[in-house]
Design an enzyme around this catalytic site. Sequence first.
Site, PDB file in Angstrom:
ATOM      1  N   ASP A  34       0.833  -1.200   0.000  1.00  0.00           N
ATOM      2  CA  ASP A  34       0.000   0.000   0.000  1.00  0.00           C
ATOM      3  C   ASP A  34       0.872   1.256   0.000  1.00  0.00           C
ATOM      4  O   ASP A  34       0.580   2.249  -0.656  1.00  0.00           O
ATOM      5  CB  ASP A  34      -0.879   0.041   1.261  1.00  0.00           C
ATOM      6  CG  ASP A  34      -2.054  -0.908   1.114  1.00  0.00           C
ATOM      7  OD1 ASP A  34      -2.099  -1.628   0.098  1.00  0.00           O
ATOM      8  OD2 ASP A  34      -2.900  -0.930   2.024  1.00  0.00           O
ATOM      9  N   LYS A 117     -27.425  20.671   2.222  1.00  0.00           N
ATOM     10  CA  LYS A 117     -27.127  19.690   1.180  1.00  0.00           C
ATOM     11  C   LYS A 117     -25.662  19.291   1.328  1.00  0.00           C
ATOM     12  O   LYS A 117     -24.755  20.007   0.910  1.00  0.00           O
ATOM     13  CB  LYS A 117     -27.384  20.279  -0.208  1.00  0.00           C
ATOM     14  CG  LYS A 117     -27.260  19.239  -1.297  1.00  0.00           C
ATOM     15  CD  LYS A 117     -27.763  19.791  -2.619  1.00  0.00           C
ATOM     16  CE  LYS A 117     -27.666  18.741  -3.708  1.00  0.00           C
ATOM     17  NZ  LYS A 117     -26.309  18.312  -3.998  1.00  0.00           N
ATOM     18  N   ARG A 138     -25.708   4.842  -4.846  1.00  0.00           N
ATOM     19  CA  ARG A 138     -26.782   5.336  -5.705  1.00  0.00           C
ATOM     20  C   ARG A 138     -26.722   4.719  -7.100  1.00  0.00           C
ATOM     21  O   ARG A 138     -27.739   4.423  -7.696  1.00  0.00           O
ATOM     22  CB  ARG A 138     -26.686   6.858  -5.805  1.00  0.00           C
ATOM     23  CG  ARG A 138     -27.752   7.452  -6.675  1.00  0.00           C
ATOM     24  CD  ARG A 138     -27.692   8.961  -6.653  1.00  0.00           C
ATOM     25  NE  ARG A 138     -28.756   9.519  -7.454  1.00  0.00           N
ATOM     26  CZ  ARG A 138     -28.662   9.733  -8.751  1.00  0.00           C
ATOM     27  NH1 ARG A 138     -27.544   9.469  -9.388  1.00  0.00           N
ATOM     28  NH2 ARG A 138     -29.680  10.228  -9.416  1.00  0.00           N
ATOM     29  N   LYS A 283     -37.636  20.738   1.108  1.00  0.00           N
ATOM     30  CA  LYS A 283     -38.596  19.678   0.782  1.00  0.00           C
ATOM     31  C   LYS A 283     -39.955  20.086   1.325  1.00  0.00           C
ATOM     32  O   LYS A 283     -40.036  20.536   2.479  1.00  0.00           O
ATOM     33  CB  LYS A 283     -38.195  18.363   1.453  1.00  0.00           C
ATOM     34  CG  LYS A 283     -36.838  17.847   1.042  1.00  0.00           C
ATOM     35  CD  LYS A 283     -36.441  16.610   1.838  1.00  0.00           C
ATOM     36  CE  LYS A 283     -35.029  16.190   1.475  1.00  0.00           C
ATOM     37  NZ  LYS A 283     -34.474  15.187   2.370  1.00  0.00           N
ATOM     38  N   CYS A 404     -18.403  19.777 -40.846  1.00  0.00           N
ATOM     39  CA  CYS A 404     -18.810  19.240 -42.150  1.00  0.00           C
ATOM     40  C   CYS A 404     -18.957  20.327 -43.214  1.00  0.00           C
ATOM     41  O   CYS A 404     -19.352  20.040 -44.340  1.00  0.00           O
ATOM     42  CB  CYS A 404     -20.120  18.469 -42.015  1.00  0.00           C
ATOM     43  SG  CYS A 404     -21.528  19.523 -41.634  1.00  0.00           S
TER      44      CYS A 404
HETATM   45  S1  IVH Z   1     -33.031  14.204  -0.681  1.00  0.00           S
HETATM   46  C1  IVH Z   1     -35.651  12.687  -3.986  1.00  0.00           C
HETATM   47  N1  IVH Z   1     -31.753  15.468   1.190  1.00  0.00           N
HETATM   48  O1  IVH Z   1     -28.187  15.570  -3.021  1.00  0.00           O
HETATM   49  C2  IVH Z   1     -34.828  13.249  -2.898  1.00  0.00           C
HETATM   50  N2  IVH Z   1     -30.511  14.787  -0.734  1.00  0.00           N
HETATM   51  O2  IVH Z   1     -29.227  15.982  -5.975  1.00  0.00           O
HETATM   52  C3  IVH Z   1     -33.365  13.137  -3.141  1.00  0.00           C
HETATM   53  N3  IVH Z   1     -28.132  15.333  -0.672  1.00  0.00           N
HETATM   54  O3  IVH Z   1     -28.269  12.357  -4.429  1.00  0.00           O
HETATM   55  C4  IVH Z   1     -32.482  13.231  -2.017  1.00  0.00           C
HETATM   56  N4  IVH Z   1     -28.141  16.291   1.313  1.00  0.00           N
HETATM   57  O4  IVH Z   1     -26.665  12.771  -2.494  1.00  0.00           O
HETATM   58  C5  IVH Z   1     -31.662  14.882  -0.005  1.00  0.00           C
HETATM   59  N5  IVH Z   1     -30.751  16.578   2.948  1.00  0.00           N
HETATM   60  C6  IVH Z   1     -30.660  16.000   1.764  1.00  0.00           C
HETATM   61  C7  IVH Z   1     -29.416  15.906   1.041  1.00  0.00           C
HETATM   62  C8  IVH Z   1     -29.406  15.301  -0.211  1.00  0.00           C
HETATM   63  C9  IVH Z   1     -27.395  15.930   0.275  1.00  0.00           C
HETATM   64  C10 IVH Z   1     -27.611  14.838  -1.975  1.00  0.00           C
HETATM   65  C11 IVH Z   1     -27.897  13.390  -2.279  1.00  0.00           C
HETATM   66  C12 IVH Z   1     -28.677  13.366  -3.555  1.00  0.00           C
HETATM   67  C13 IVH Z   1     -28.378  14.722  -4.114  1.00  0.00           C
HETATM   68  C14 IVH Z   1     -29.575  15.207  -4.908  1.00  0.00           C
END
Ligand code: IVH
Length: 670
Positions: A34, A117, A138, A283, A404
Amino acid sequence: MKESEIKKYYNKKIKELKKHNKLYFDDSAPKITDNQYDQIKKEIFDLEKKYSFLKSTSSPSNSLGYTPSKNFIKSKHRVKMLSLSNAFGKDDLENFEKKIFNYLNQKIDIEYSVEPKIDGISASLTYKNGILILGTSRGDGTTGEVITENLRTINDIPHKITSNDFPRNIDIRGEVFIKKSDFTKLKNEFANPRNAASGSLRQKNPEQTKKIPLKFIAYTYGYFENKTIKKQSEFLSLLKKWGFKTSAHNKVLKTLNDLEYFHKKFEKIRYDLEYDVDGLVYKINNIDLQKRLGFTANSPRWAIAHKFSAHSAFSQIMDIGIQIGRTGALTPVARIKPVNIGGVVVSNATLHNEDEIIRKDIRVGDTVKIERAGDVIPHVIQVEFKKRDKNSKKFSFPKLCPSCSSKTIKEFNRLTKKYDAVRRCTNDGFECEKIAVEKMKHFISKEALNIDGLGKKVIEKFWDLKLIRFPQDIFRLNFLQISKLDGWGDISVSNLKYSINQSKKVSLDRFIYSLGIRHIGIENAKLLADYTKSISNFVNFVKTNKFNEFLNIDGIGETQINSLKKFFENKSNFKVIEELSQILNISDIKLNKNGKLLNNTFMFTGKLSNMSRAEAKSLIEKNSGSVVSSVNKKLKFLIIGEKPTIRKVEQAKELGIKILSQNEWLNLLD
Ligand code: IVH
């Protein structure tokens, strides 16, 4: 050392790293320790830091260097893992709410669950009877990689949950990430904390995962048996009670003003958090309302990510290149002196289109301010005119297609009475090399035929080697010939063969989408597939040029019809669909045959209350009924809302068609 010698040495090191990646990930037979492996990586990293001209897609700083996905078993998510649409400012947020009000056909007060996020890697954890039995990445949203053992090494993830109210069968979803303080120790190995988390999570050996301290914050669910919760905020509290970590910054807010105020405040403290955040997620808190709003192709209608503002930097334009897209759009791209913007080295920035260059008077040699926000392509925001060379010349945009030599045009939009900002190559088929290659890249892409193992780079290579000219050539490849090419071994060839074969079975909507017709994205392809039902019908529409009939479809308008007409006027496009319809196994649209409205046709006239036409149509289709757009003998029910068209009601009466009020219709559905 001369530049060429440095490059040679660097490429040698990259090749060496690739060899050891293969030995480690694919063959599980590493030939070095490693420590020695880390040394090679570090050397590459140091070289890149010292010499900005060094670049390789296989560099460990650029990506994870290696994607060992073939080493993981795949698992289909019980409920898709979607992404979120982005908002960058007030307009986008207002638009988001407006779309919701339109869909519901009414204005309401909305309560939001606001969550940071986190910029990590999402994962899904399946618990049955309180025991963690499966953990997945995912993947492409539909299918993920099974990484249960790696996820089990994360302390924040409970293996067993004993709370009485923990659902018997549930997927808990959240973000895997690495703390900024832990990342400092790994700076030499990964470009950013997100890559470090992803690399660690996808190690073949969980013992390796253990070495990097990963964290997990839970925020949503996938499959959820006997769901009784009413609010997202309630779910977040439950997660905490069950033993998961949740963000300390989750909040419930009501108006757009409050959201914006909180966003501004949070943007200032984002750097003080112990993990990277690239925005806030809003949300809709009410779960019933979420359910009613549902999803578009890739993201929920009830949530949005409000990104933080971008990072920017100054650099100089060395050249302006022209990229040609699948639909012929000529996109100018500034090749800039590489510059680090918020942790990512940027060497290209989009200039969008011809009008943008004229409007901003962007020239080769100019010093410009470049902005990069999240995963969005970097772009030029302004020119530093003071620094402009006196002898600089205006950029002259090519009037002929650089690929082209066909004529290029700017289309006139009859609606806006303006010329399009984008200049396009007039060739719509496979005669323009660049367009043909882009069409094929689109054809194999995830949302189209999804041919794993035949990535964009391979398409380019096969094109250069004249192995493919049209999508149908993919199904006639000579694998013996490919196995003799540099970089191809028996395993990769057999994987390619397998994934090409797998891709032959495709649904009609994906197939229509895969053709890459301008203005026919996933949503419109679905509408066309639902209407035509089978590939033979679809081909028939094309052959008889009966595209105008598609105007009956709610959502398809003149723009789409004109685009379809233009596309199939081209002989090569027509040949592609004819041949592919023979080679592929394109499945018909299967209807839900168990709904209450089976064999019943409906039509609407007048405004519905508290519901948009789109929602009403989807409700009928979910229950196996269908919606038509003209009164004729085939129609069974005419549903009348406020201010109906009298002529339609009279026609229906004449034909003995049943007339229902909105409530009577809803009663049919309970
Ligand atoms: S909800 C349908 N909540 O953001 C709902 N996502 O673009 C989808 N992420 O793939 C996810 N923090 O990796 C949700 N509090 C949060 C989040 C979150 C980060 C990321 C997640 C998702 C991406 C969506």
